[in-house]
Design an enzyme around this catalytic site. Structure first.
Site, PDB file in Angstrom:
ATOM      1  N   HIS A 111       3.842 -12.357   0.710  1.00  7.56           N
ATOM      2  CA  HIS A 111       3.474 -10.980   0.377  1.00  7.56           C
ATOM      3  C   HIS A 111       4.706 -10.085   0.222  1.00  7.56           C
ATOM      4  CE1 HIS A 111       1.282  -7.195   0.616  1.00  7.56           C
ATOM      5  NE2 HIS A 111       1.734  -6.900   1.818  1.00  7.56           N
ATOM      6  N   HIS A 161       0.805  -1.218   0.000  1.00  6.30           N
ATOM      7  CA  HIS A 161       0.000   0.000   0.000  1.00  6.30           C
ATOM      8  C   HIS A 161       0.837   1.267   0.000  1.00  6.30           C
ATOM      9  CE1 HIS A 161      -3.536  -2.450   0.210  1.00  6.30           C
ATOM     10  NE2 HIS A 161      -2.908  -3.180   1.109  1.00  6.30           N
TER      11      HIS A 161
END
Length: 269
Positions: A246, A97
């Site tokens: 991730h 993000h």
């Protein structure tokens, strides 16, 4: 050595390595991580281009509370720091993000100064329901730790990769409810505002070369989404890697650095 500059009234921590001419690689972490997320990639990046690793406000060595901030401030802080360092053109490499801020930076500065952006493992669809629930969970003072831990376990995906495990265990602490709640709110707002990162890309006033590098989710529909977007937008590309987690930049640093170098080479043509 990590150093700091005062930008927009706050301390921004960074390091600055390499002397190769041309666009500078600028690494940007996700929320509640810092520049150490790029330790594995750094030797490859700085050998190719000057590399500046940036910590968001409140993410440097001083973890005292810094007041509220969001994507606008993250973008402004990064631009202010790079201006102070006399960086002309640069390529943001943003994890997760942090990619929202990277796209905001590219939109503000245009393709001449930001010829390319690379994003590592950002959810490119509208936010899934379970992810939105997790974002709300980390904004709840009674259950934010449970929500945080659930997110971390989903990021790790059962990995045994030692670099990733060490990063999570030893390099991502120092943030409490204040920062995790802010992360949840800002990320949720980004998806509600734009719908998805791909829609944010389409809104850029002057699109630059953008590449998404990721390993999961391992479902064909996700690749099809990327294929369709790339077919409609020649400035977009993607690379699916064979990792587990991730954190492709930590898990597969040489491969991810090679993607950044290749992206920059293509943007120079």
């Amino acid at each position: 050595m990590i150093t700091t500059k005062t930008v927009n009234g706050v301390q921004i921590a960074f390091d600055d390595q390499g002397h190769e001419p041309g666009p500078v690689f600028v690494t940007l972490s996700g929320w509640a991580h810092d520049l150490r997320a790029y330790d594995g990639m750094l030797p490859y990046l700085r050998a190719a281009q000057r590399t500046v690793r940036v910590c968001w406000r409140g993410h440097g060595p001083d973890r005292n509370l810094v007041g509220d901030f969001g994507i606008d401030e993250m973008a402004a802080d990064t631009i202010g720091l790079l201006d102070a360092l006399e960086v002309d053109s640069f390529v943001p490499i943003a994890h997760a993000h942090g990619g929202w801020a990277a796209l905001e930076i590219a939109d503000r500065l245009g393709a001449q100064r930001v010829p390319a952006v690379m994003i590592l493992d950002l959810i490119m669809t509208p936010a899934p329901r379970e992810f939105v629930a997790a974002l709300h969970g980390i904004q709840d003072p009674e259950r934010w730790k449970e929500g945080r831990d659930g997110l971390v376990q989903s990021w790790l995906a059962g990995t045994t990769n030692q670099a990733v495990l060490d990063h999570v265990r030893y390099d991502s602490g120092g943030h409490g409810f204040d920062m995790w709640a802010r992360a949840g709110r800002v990320i949720d707002e980004a998806y509600r505002t734009w719908g998805s990162p791909m829609r944010r890309m389409e809104a850029l006033a002057e699109p630059c070369a953008i590449r998404h590098v990721f390993s999961h989710p391992k479902i064909g529909e996700y690749d099809a989404l990327h294929d369709d977007f790339a077919a409609r937008h020649p400035w977009f590309s993607y690379r699916r890697l064979g990792g587990e987690t991730h954190f492709p930049g930590i898990e597969l640093p040489q491969q991810v650095a090679a993607e950044a170098i290749d992206l920059l080479a293509g943007a120079r043509i």
